[in-house]
Enzyme design. Structure first.
Site, PDB file in Angstrom:
ATOM      1  N   GLY A  76     -10.277  23.334 -22.889  1.00  0.00           N
ATOM      2  CA  GLY A  76     -10.277  22.251 -21.921  1.00  0.00           C
ATOM      3  C   GLY A  76     -10.703  20.936 -22.550  1.00  0.00           C
ATOM      4  O   GLY A  76     -11.618  20.907 -23.368  1.00  0.00           O
TER       5      GLY A  76
ATOM      6  N   VAL B 211     -15.181  12.331 -37.316  1.00  0.00           N
ATOM      7  CA  VAL B 211     -14.791  13.262 -38.380  1.00  0.00           C
ATOM      8  C   VAL B 211     -13.902  12.554 -39.397  1.00  0.00           C
ATOM      9  O   VAL B 211     -14.120  12.635 -40.613  1.00  0.00           O
ATOM     10  CB  VAL B 211     -14.058  14.490 -37.782  1.00  0.00           C
ATOM     11  CG1 VAL B 211     -13.429  15.327 -38.903  1.00  0.00           C
ATOM     12  CG2 VAL B 211     -15.022  15.346 -36.975  1.00  0.00           C
ATOM     13  N   VAL B 212     -12.889  11.862 -38.894  1.00  0.00           N
ATOM     14  CA  VAL B 212     -11.922  11.221 -39.778  1.00  0.00           C
ATOM     15  C   VAL B 212     -12.583  10.135 -40.629  1.00  0.00           C
ATOM     16  O   VAL B 212     -12.428  10.101 -41.860  1.00  0.00           O
ATOM     17  CB  VAL B 212     -10.757  10.626 -38.956  1.00  0.00           C
ATOM     18  CG1 VAL B 212      -9.844   9.781 -39.845  1.00  0.00           C
ATOM     19  CG2 VAL B 212      -9.966  11.744 -38.285  1.00  0.00           C
TER      20      VAL B 212
ATOM     21  N   ARG C 245      -4.192  26.195 -24.597  1.00  0.00           N
ATOM     22  CA  ARG C 245      -4.692  27.564 -24.701  1.00  0.00           C
ATOM     23  C   ARG C 245      -3.774  28.323 -25.648  1.00  0.00           C
ATOM     24  O   ARG C 245      -2.570  28.068 -25.702  1.00  0.00           O
ATOM     25  CB  ARG C 245      -4.688  28.243 -23.325  1.00  0.00           C
ATOM     26  CG  ARG C 245      -5.389  27.453 -22.223  1.00  0.00           C
ATOM     27  CD  ARG C 245      -6.885  27.371 -22.421  1.00  0.00           C
ATOM     28  NE  ARG C 245      -7.544  26.682 -21.301  1.00  0.00           N
ATOM     29  CZ  ARG C 245      -8.833  26.397 -21.264  1.00  0.00           C
ATOM     30  NH1 ARG C 245      -9.611  26.725 -22.280  1.00  0.00           N
ATOM     31  NH2 ARG C 245      -9.356  25.778 -20.230  1.00  0.00           N
TER      32      ARG C 245
ATOM     33  N   ASP D 117     -16.387  27.439 -25.615  1.00  0.00           N
ATOM     34  CA  ASP D 117     -16.615  28.824 -26.031  1.00  0.00           C
ATOM     35  C   ASP D 117     -15.383  29.460 -26.655  1.00  0.00           C
ATOM     36  O   ASP D 117     -15.463  30.079 -27.717  1.00  0.00           O
ATOM     37  CB  ASP D 117     -17.071  29.649 -24.818  1.00  0.00           C
ATOM     38  CG  ASP D 117     -17.321  31.108 -25.174  1.00  0.00           C
ATOM     39  OD1 ASP D 117     -18.346  31.387 -25.817  1.00  0.00           O
ATOM     40  OD2 ASP D 117     -16.484  31.957 -24.832  1.00  0.00           O
ATOM     41  N   GLY D 118     -14.217  29.296 -26.028  1.00  0.00           N
ATOM     42  CA  GLY D 118     -13.001  29.886 -26.567  1.00  0.00           C
ATOM     43  C   GLY D 118     -12.637  29.313 -27.927  1.00  0.00           C
ATOM     44  O   GLY D 118     -12.176  30.029 -28.820  1.00  0.00           O
TER      45      GLY D 118
ATOM     46  N   ASP E 208     -22.203  24.713 -21.606  1.00  0.00           N
ATOM     47  CA  ASP E 208     -22.520  26.144 -21.642  1.00  0.00           C
ATOM     48  C   ASP E 208     -22.515  26.736 -23.050  1.00  0.00           C
ATOM     49  O   ASP E 208     -22.385  27.950 -23.216  1.00  0.00           O
ATOM     50  CB  ASP E 208     -21.527  26.917 -20.766  1.00  0.00           C
ATOM     51  CG  ASP E 208     -20.083  26.776 -21.244  1.00  0.00           C
ATOM     52  OD1 ASP E 208     -19.815  25.921 -22.104  1.00  0.00           O
ATOM     53  OD2 ASP E 208     -19.223  27.524 -20.748  1.00  0.00           O
TER      54      ASP E 208
ATOM     55  N   ARG F 265     -21.239  11.231   0.663  1.00  0.00           N
ATOM     56  CA  ARG F 265     -22.438  11.143   1.506  1.00  0.00           C
ATOM     57  C   ARG F 265     -22.317  10.013   2.531  1.00  0.00           C
ATOM     58  O   ARG F 265     -22.813  10.128   3.656  1.00  0.00           O
ATOM     59  CB  ARG F 265     -23.689  10.960   0.641  1.00  0.00           C
ATOM     60  CG  ARG F 265     -24.983  11.019   1.454  1.00  0.00           C
ATOM     61  CD  ARG F 265     -26.206  10.872   0.567  1.00  0.00           C
ATOM     62  NE  ARG F 265     -26.493  12.062  -0.203  1.00  0.00           N
ATOM     63  CZ  ARG F 265     -27.136  13.127   0.295  1.00  0.00           C
ATOM     64  NH1 ARG F 265     -27.507  13.152   1.566  1.00  0.00           N
ATOM     65  NH2 ARG F 265     -27.400  14.162  -0.473  1.00  0.00           N
TER      66      ARG F 265
ATOM     67  N   ARG G  13     -17.235  26.472 -14.973  1.00  0.00           N
ATOM     68  CA  ARG G  13     -16.946  27.874 -15.286  1.00  0.00           C
ATOM     69  C   ARG G  13     -18.079  28.773 -14.788  1.00  0.00           C
ATOM     70  O   ARG G  13     -18.396  28.777 -13.619  1.00  0.00           O
ATOM     71  CB  ARG G  13     -16.711  28.057 -16.791  1.00  0.00           C
ATOM     72  CG  ARG G  13     -15.401  27.511 -17.281  1.00  0.00           C
ATOM     73  CD  ARG G  13     -14.872  28.234 -18.496  1.00  0.00           C
ATOM     74  NE  ARG G  13     -15.898  28.578 -19.468  1.00  0.00           N
ATOM     75  CZ  ARG G  13     -15.772  29.564 -20.352  1.00  0.00           C
ATOM     76  NH1 ARG G  13     -14.686  30.297 -20.368  1.00  0.00           N
ATOM     77  NH2 ARG G  13     -16.738  29.821 -21.207  1.00  0.00           N
TER      78      ARG G  13
ATOM     79  N   GLY H  33     -29.744  14.539  -4.436  1.00  0.00           N
ATOM     80  CA  GLY H  33     -30.546  14.976  -3.298  1.00  0.00           C
ATOM     81  C   GLY H  33     -29.847  15.957  -2.383  1.00  0.00           C
ATOM     82  O   GLY H  33     -30.027  15.930  -1.159  1.00  0.00           O
TER      83      GLY H  33
ATOM     84  N   LYS I 129     -32.031  16.016  11.539  1.00  0.00           N
ATOM     85  CA  LYS I 129     -31.121  15.727  10.427  1.00  0.00           C
ATOM     86  C   LYS I 129     -29.682  15.905  10.899  1.00  0.00           C
ATOM     87  O   LYS I 129     -29.334  16.936  11.470  1.00  0.00           O
ATOM     88  CB  LYS I 129     -31.415  16.656   9.253  1.00  0.00           C
ATOM     89  CG  LYS I 129     -30.694  16.293   7.972  1.00  0.00           C
ATOM     90  CD  LYS I 129     -31.189  17.183   6.843  1.00  0.00           C
ATOM     91  CE  LYS I 129     -30.550  16.826   5.519  1.00  0.00           C
ATOM     92  NZ  LYS I 129     -30.824  15.454   5.109  1.00  0.00           N
TER      93      LYS I 129
ATOM     94  N   GLU J  31     -18.418  26.396  -9.337  1.00  0.00           N
ATOM     95  CA  GLU J  31     -17.226  27.224  -9.214  1.00  0.00           C
ATOM     96  C   GLU J  31     -17.473  28.675  -9.628  1.00  0.00           C
ATOM     97  O   GLU J  31     -16.785  29.584  -9.166  1.00  0.00           O
ATOM     98  CB  GLU J  31     -16.078  26.632 -10.027  1.00  0.00           C
ATOM     99  CG  GLU J  31     -16.304  26.603 -11.527  1.00  0.00           C
ATOM    100  CD  GLU J  31     -15.112  26.038 -12.282  1.00  0.00           C
ATOM    101  OE1 GLU J  31     -14.028  25.890 -11.676  1.00  0.00           O
ATOM    102  OE2 GLU J  31     -15.261  25.731 -13.472  1.00  0.00           O
TER     103      GLU J  31
ATOM    104  N   VAL K 167     -10.497  15.983 -11.696  1.00  0.00           N
ATOM    105  CA  VAL K 167     -10.975  14.602 -11.826  1.00  0.00           C
ATOM    106  C   VAL K 167     -12.267  14.561 -12.638  1.00  0.00           C
ATOM    107  O   VAL K 167     -12.576  13.564 -13.295  1.00  0.00           O
ATOM    108  CB  VAL K 167     -11.180  13.970 -10.428  1.00  0.00           C
ATOM    109  CG1 VAL K 167     -12.347  14.626  -9.691  1.00  0.00           C
ATOM    110  CG2 VAL K 167     -11.421  12.469 -10.543  1.00  0.00           C
TER     111      VAL K 167
END
Length: 319
Positions: A11, A23-24, A72, A103-104, A129, A154, A171, A185, A213, A222, A250
């Site tokens: 991703g 890097v370059v 992928r 991770d992948g 992660d 909100r 993920r 909040g 409230k 997710e 987004v």
């Protein structure tokens, strides 16, 4: 080492371009040739490789996504796919590889390492992660995108007295949800690292309503499940006017924040330094604002964890 390659995989995340630029230019500054591999591991297998010059990475530090493109690549999970990739690297005379991704992507770099090809992983993912680093490239930008969205939601929740259930990415990690929920909040934050009790979620909503409230925000990572399904449960059990927003992709886009640009620049340059020192099979990160590197195989064996103290604080402040 005279020639190195760089690719982005998995991703996309804001700041990947800044890492590629680092890097370059770090490599060229030190007399190395740099080759860009277009389309991640798929591009590696197919030989979509071009030599990069200083100007190749001009005017990209502020751009989201990745100019090297990404994809992928299930084929690279196979021994045959990995051998094809190594053949392409040898064809171009590339002696070391910087892999920017999550991770992948690290799993692919790990396989190349096991085949004896020097790789250094740079953590590029909004999910935050990756073990061995406090922050990944793109996390800060995505977090601020989420916060800006919740701030707007909100306003509507307050105006109409809505209960909003908002699903964010990440993920199987809850960092985006936790940080965004604490920063905005939110009344309730649901993350995969902590089991939640729907009865308690409903009770908190009812307690809030009893004290006057009129609106609430529930943040759902997710990895927990569908915000749509959770929203249905909230509506059925409270009869509150409930709305659901799934922020979606987004969160991945947009110009990287200053933090992500600097982080990406530091990590990309550090990856080149390691390759120049003859070190492969490493992954870089930042801990306590200091650059660090770890054995990539050992790092992948560890499990990402959240700051439980932050989660407890979020509960204490959302009474």
């Amino acid at each position: 080492m005279k020639k190195i390659g760089v690719l982005t995989s998995g991703g996309d995340s804001p700041g990947m371009n800044a890492a590629v630029r680092a890097v370059v230019r770090k490599a060229i500054f030190n007399g190395l040739e740099v080759y860009g591999i277009y389309g991640g591991y798929t591009g590696l297998i197919n030989g979509h490789i071009e030599k990069l010059e200083i100007g190749s990475v001009g005017d990209i530090i502020h751009r989201g996504g990745t100019n090297l493109f990404t994809a992928r690549c299930p084929e690279f999970k196979t021994l045959e796919g990995q051998q094809k990739g190594i053949e392409q690297l040898k064809k171009f005379g590339i002696e070391g590889l910087v892999v920017i991704g999550g991770d992948g992507s690290y799993q692919g770099a790990k396989k190349l390492t096991e085949h004896g090809f020097p790789c250094v992983g740079v953590p590029g993912t909004i999910d935050n992660d990756i073990p061995g680093t406090d922050f990944t490239i793109g996390f800060d930008t995505a977090l601020n995108t989420i916060i800006n969205a919740i701030d707007k939601i909100r306003d509507t929740a307050t105006s109409h007295g809505f209960t909003y259930v908002i699903e964010v990415m990440g993920r199987n990690a809850g960092d985006l949800a936790l940080w965004a929920g604490l920063a905005d909040g939110a009344e309730t934050i649901l993350i995969p690292e902590v089991n939640y009790d729907m009865d308690e979620v409903i009770s908190k909503l009812n307690r809030g309503a009893e004290r006057g409230k009129k609106h609430s925000i529930i943040i759902v990572a997710e990895g927990v499940g569908s915000a749509i399904e959770i929203g249905k449960i909230v509506k059925e059990r409270t009869n509150f006017d409930t709305r659901v927003t799934v922020l979606g992709h987004v969160q991945r886009g947009g110009s990287p924040s200053a933090f992500d640009r600097v982080l990406a620049s530091r990590l990309g340059a550090y990856a080149v330094e390691l390759l120049m020192e003859g070190k492969g099979g490493r992954c870089v990160g930042i801990q306590n604002n200091q650059l660090v590197d770890h054995d990539i195989i050992e790092a992948l064996a560890k499990k990402h964890t959240i700051d439980k103290g932050m989660y407890t604080l979020s509960q204490e402040l959302s009474i």
